[in-house]
Design a protein around this motif. Structure first.
Motif, PDB file in Angstrom:
ATOM      1  N   ILE A 126     -17.765  33.574  28.632  1.00  0.00           N
ATOM      2  CA  ILE A 126     -17.283  34.052  29.931  1.00  0.00           C
ATOM      3  C   ILE A 126     -16.395  35.263  29.704  1.00  0.00           C
ATOM      4  CG2 ILE A 126     -15.966  33.469  32.005  1.00  0.00           C
ATOM      5  CD1 ILE A 126     -16.567  30.512  31.415  1.00  0.00           C
ATOM      6  N   ILE A 127     -16.712  36.354  30.394  1.00  0.00           N
ATOM      7  CA  ILE A 127     -15.899  37.564  30.329  1.00  0.00           C
ATOM      8  C   ILE A 127     -15.419  37.888  31.747  1.00  0.00           C
ATOM      9  CG2 ILE A 127     -15.887  40.036  29.855  1.00  0.00           C
ATOM     10  CD1 ILE A 127     -17.861  39.548  27.611  1.00  0.00           C
ATOM     11  N   GLY A 128     -14.106  37.856  31.931  1.00  0.00           N
ATOM     12  CA  GLY A 128     -13.533  38.079  33.254  1.00  0.00           C
ATOM     13  C   GLY A 128     -12.713  36.879  33.683  1.00  0.00           C
ATOM     14  N   GLY A 129     -11.988  37.035  34.790  1.00  0.00           N
ATOM     15  CA  GLY A 129     -11.094  35.995  35.264  1.00  0.00           C
ATOM     16  C   GLY A 129     -11.776  34.969  36.138  1.00  0.00           C
ATOM     17  N   PRO A 130     -11.070  33.889  36.471  1.00  0.00           N
ATOM     18  CA  PRO A 130     -11.630  32.847  37.333  1.00  0.00           C
ATOM     19  C   PRO A 130     -12.062  33.406  38.687  1.00  0.00           C
ATOM     20  CG  PRO A 130      -9.577  32.105  36.327  1.00  0.00           C
ATOM     21  CD  PRO A 130      -9.689  33.575  36.051  1.00  0.00           C
ATOM     22  N   ARG A 135     -12.490  36.865  44.943  1.00  0.00           N
ATOM     23  CA  ARG A 135     -12.682  37.590  43.697  1.00  0.00           C
ATOM     24  C   ARG A 135     -14.143  37.504  43.258  1.00  0.00           C
ATOM     25  NH1 ARG A 135      -7.816  36.073  39.456  1.00  0.00           N
ATOM     26  NH2 ARG A 135      -6.021  36.462  40.825  1.00  0.00           N
ATOM     27  N   PRO A 136     -14.611  38.493  42.501  1.00  0.00           N
ATOM     28  CA  PRO A 136     -15.984  38.423  41.998  1.00  0.00           C
ATOM     29  C   PRO A 136     -16.110  37.400  40.882  1.00  0.00           C
ATOM     30  CG  PRO A 136     -14.872  40.334  41.094  1.00  0.00           C
ATOM     31  CD  PRO A 136     -13.932  39.742  42.114  1.00  0.00           C
ATOM     32  N   SER A 137     -17.332  37.001  40.615  1.00  0.00           N
ATOM     33  CA  SER A 137     -17.589  36.105  39.496  1.00  0.00           C
ATOM     34  C   SER A 137     -17.352  36.823  38.181  1.00  0.00           C
ATOM     35  CB  SER A 137     -19.040  35.620  39.546  1.00  0.00           C
ATOM     36  OG  SER A 137     -19.413  34.988  38.334  1.00  0.00           O
ATOM     37  N   PRO A 138     -16.838  36.123  37.176  1.00  0.00           N
ATOM     38  CA  PRO A 138     -16.844  36.712  35.834  1.00  0.00           C
ATOM     39  C   PRO A 138     -18.288  36.848  35.362  1.00  0.00           C
ATOM     40  CG  PRO A 138     -16.310  34.384  35.708  1.00  0.00           C
ATOM     41  CD  PRO A 138     -16.351  34.737  37.166  1.00  0.00           C
ATOM     42  N   ARG A 139     -18.502  37.651  34.337  1.00  0.00           N
ATOM     43  CA  ARG A 139     -19.823  37.714  33.731  1.00  0.00           C
ATOM     44  C   ARG A 139     -19.978  36.508  32.824  1.00  0.00           C
ATOM     45  NH1 ARG A 139     -16.287  41.081  34.505  1.00  0.00           N
ATOM     46  NH2 ARG A 139     -16.175  41.937  32.384  1.00  0.00           N
ATOM     47  N   ALA A 156     -24.181  33.151  43.277  1.00  0.00           N
ATOM     48  CA  ALA A 156     -22.902  32.426  43.208  1.00  0.00           C
ATOM     49  C   ALA A 156     -22.141  32.807  41.945  1.00  0.00           C
ATOM     50  CB  ALA A 156     -23.157  30.922  43.243  1.00  0.00           C
ATOM     51  N   LEU A 157     -22.857  32.908  40.828  1.00  0.00           N
ATOM     52  CA  LEU A 157     -22.255  33.290  39.561  1.00  0.00           C
ATOM     53  C   LEU A 157     -23.047  34.443  38.954  1.00  0.00           C
ATOM     54  CD1 LEU A 157     -21.613  29.771  37.973  1.00  0.00           C
ATOM     55  CD2 LEU A 157     -19.927  31.256  39.085  1.00  0.00           C
ATOM     56  N   ASP A 158     -22.345  35.321  38.273  1.00  0.00           N
ATOM     57  CA  ASP A 158     -22.977  36.467  37.624  1.00  0.00           C
ATOM     58  C   ASP A 158     -23.464  36.030  36.243  1.00  0.00           C
ATOM     59  OD1 ASP A 158     -23.785  38.867  36.591  1.00  0.00           O
ATOM     60  OD2 ASP A 158     -21.869  39.900  36.877  1.00  0.00           O
ATOM     61  N   ILE A 159     -24.639  35.398  36.217  1.00  0.00           N
ATOM     62  CA  ILE A 159     -25.223  34.888  34.982  1.00  0.00           C
ATOM     63  C   ILE A 159     -26.067  35.984  34.340  1.00  0.00           C
ATOM     64  CG2 ILE A 159     -26.765  33.181  33.964  1.00  0.00           C
ATOM     65  CD1 ILE A 159     -24.397  31.772  35.023  1.00  0.00           C
ATOM     66  N   ALA A 169     -24.449  35.120  22.505  1.00  0.00           N
ATOM     67  CA  ALA A 169     -23.516  35.202  23.631  1.00  0.00           C
ATOM     68  C   ALA A 169     -22.078  35.060  23.145  1.00  0.00           C
ATOM     69  CB  ALA A 169     -23.846  34.142  24.675  1.00  0.00           C
ATOM     70  N   SER A 170     -21.867  34.164  22.191  1.00  0.00           N
ATOM     71  CA  SER A 170     -20.525  34.003  21.634  1.00  0.00           C
ATOM     72  C   SER A 170     -20.090  35.253  20.881  1.00  0.00           C
ATOM     73  CB  SER A 170     -20.480  32.781  20.706  1.00  0.00           C
ATOM     74  OG  SER A 170     -20.470  31.584  21.450  1.00  0.00           O
ATOM     75  N   ALA A 171     -21.025  35.894  20.179  1.00  0.00           N
ATOM     76  CA  ALA A 171     -20.691  37.126  19.457  1.00  0.00           C
ATOM     77  C   ALA A 171     -20.223  38.208  20.424  1.00  0.00           C
ATOM     78  CB  ALA A 171     -21.908  37.610  18.666  1.00  0.00           C
ATOM     79  N   LEU A 172     -20.921  38.326  21.557  1.00  0.00           N
ATOM     80  CA  LEU A 172     -20.518  39.314  22.563  1.00  0.00           C
ATOM     81  C   LEU A 172     -19.121  39.012  23.085  1.00  0.00           C
ATOM     82  CD1 LEU A 172     -21.107  41.695  24.446  1.00  0.00           C
ATOM     83  CD2 LEU A 172     -22.291  40.093  25.963  1.00  0.00           C
ATOM     84  N   LYS A 173     -18.852  37.750  23.383  1.00  0.00           N
ATOM     85  CA  LYS A 173     -17.531  37.341  23.872  1.00  0.00           C
ATOM     86  C   LYS A 173     -16.448  37.649  22.842  1.00  0.00           C
ATOM     87  CE  LYS A 173     -14.152  35.004  25.879  1.00  0.00           C
ATOM     88  NZ  LYS A 173     -13.458  35.477  27.078  1.00  0.00           N
ATOM     89  N   MET A 174     -16.684  37.324  21.579  1.00  0.00           N
ATOM     90  CA  MET A 174     -15.686  37.553  20.536  1.00  0.00           C
ATOM     91  C   MET A 174     -15.380  39.041  20.374  1.00  0.00           C
ATOM     92  SD  MET A 174     -14.732  34.580  19.066  1.00  0.00           S
ATOM     93  CE  MET A 174     -14.426  34.288  20.825  1.00  0.00           C
TER      94      MET A 174
END
Length: 298
Positions: A126-130, A135-139, A156-159, A169-174
């Protein structure tokens, strides 16, 4: 894969807001609140998240379980789900979607544990705030077999689906968090040390001229950090592991973990997001952290 029933584990700051967004879009959203705090129960009720009070029911009645928790709890949660799966008379229905801030190698280890128990596993981040109201959805990035099915949760969610093996996906988040939360850890060191040396105002004046955009970003972001510092300790450790696995030094982010561990131990770090009274602007935040260091030094 249908996505009519989704479990949120756990309904904290991020989890309950994501659950509320899904519920508003018509999904059935559930959790297991056994052993959870009164705050978690309050947030779950506020978001319209139903308590099934059973891990077995999560696995058999849900289409997906979103794991959203401090990174150091991610592995234990997979172990817990594997134990619950072992007591079932049927194959688990739910896919376990790990959305925690973990290293790619950690994600692959969790996948192996889950699949050994017969649980489908997807990696995520998850990238972005709650996504609070207004507020917009996090990515929300996902990857792994069947990840495309989660695009049905839009708008509903920016998937967003990430190609590659589990862990992408975890690599991108890190790598992204390195440049956001990692920079905030450096900023804490810089601002607090400047305050202790008596050059805090001069540093900010210099930044206003030479790094105005960075100062603006930090002024907006740093005051919201202290109640989340306890979660960011584990995230920094997972970033350190990511870099170590890549052949780079893990030491920078082991140090960043120490910074957030320090913040966690101060009165600022004991507050919760919805009840802030201290450090709500940059100057007060820096002054209070400097005072905490003075007290620690005796």
């Amino acid at each position: 894969m249908t996505l009519d029933c989704i479990a949120i584990m756990t309904p904290g700051d991020m989890g309950h807001a994501i659950g509320q967004r899904l519920a508003e879009a018509g999904a059935k959203v559930v959790t297991n609140l056994e052993g959870r705090s009164e705050r978690s129960r309050t947030l779950a009720a506020k978001a319209g998240i139903e308590d099934l009070a059973s891990d077995a029911r999560l696995l058999t009645e849900c289409d997906a379980i979103f794991s959203i928790m401090p990174p150091d709890q991610a592995s234990g949660f997979v172990d817990r789900m594997a134990k619950a799966a072992g007591g079932l008379s049927e194959k688990p229905r739910a896919a376990l979607v790990d959305l925690n801030a973990i290293a790619p190698s950690t994600a692959r280890t969790l996948r192996d544990k889950a699949e050994a128990a017969g649980i489908r596993f997807l990696d995520g981040g998850i990238i972005g705030g709650p996504p609070y109201p207004g507020r917009p959805s996090p990515r929300i990035y996902v990857n792994g077999p069947g990840a495309e099915a989660f695009e049905a949760l839009r708008p509903a969610l920016d998937i967003r689906v990430v190609e590659g093996e589990v862990g992408a996906a975890s690599a991108l988040k890190m790598c992204f968090a390195t440049l956001t939360k990692g920079v905030q850890a450096l900023a804490i060191q810089s601002f607090v040390t400047a305050e202790l040396e008596g050059v805090g105002p001069a540093l900010r004046t210099e930044m206003e001229g030479a790094q105005a955009n960075l100062l603006k970003s930090l002024t907006n972001s740093l005051p919201g950090m202290p109640p989340k510092a306890y979660r960011w300790v584990g995230e920094m450790e997972e970033i350190a592991k990511t870099f170590g696995d890549a052949g780079l030094t893990p030491k920078t982010f082991e140090g960043a973990a120490d910074i957030y561990r320090f913040v966690e131990g101060t009165p600022l770090g004991k507050e919760v997001v919805e009840k802030r009274t201290m450090g709500t602007d940059l100057e007060d935040l820096v002054a209070r952290l400097a005072d905490a260091l003075r007290e620690r030094a005796g």
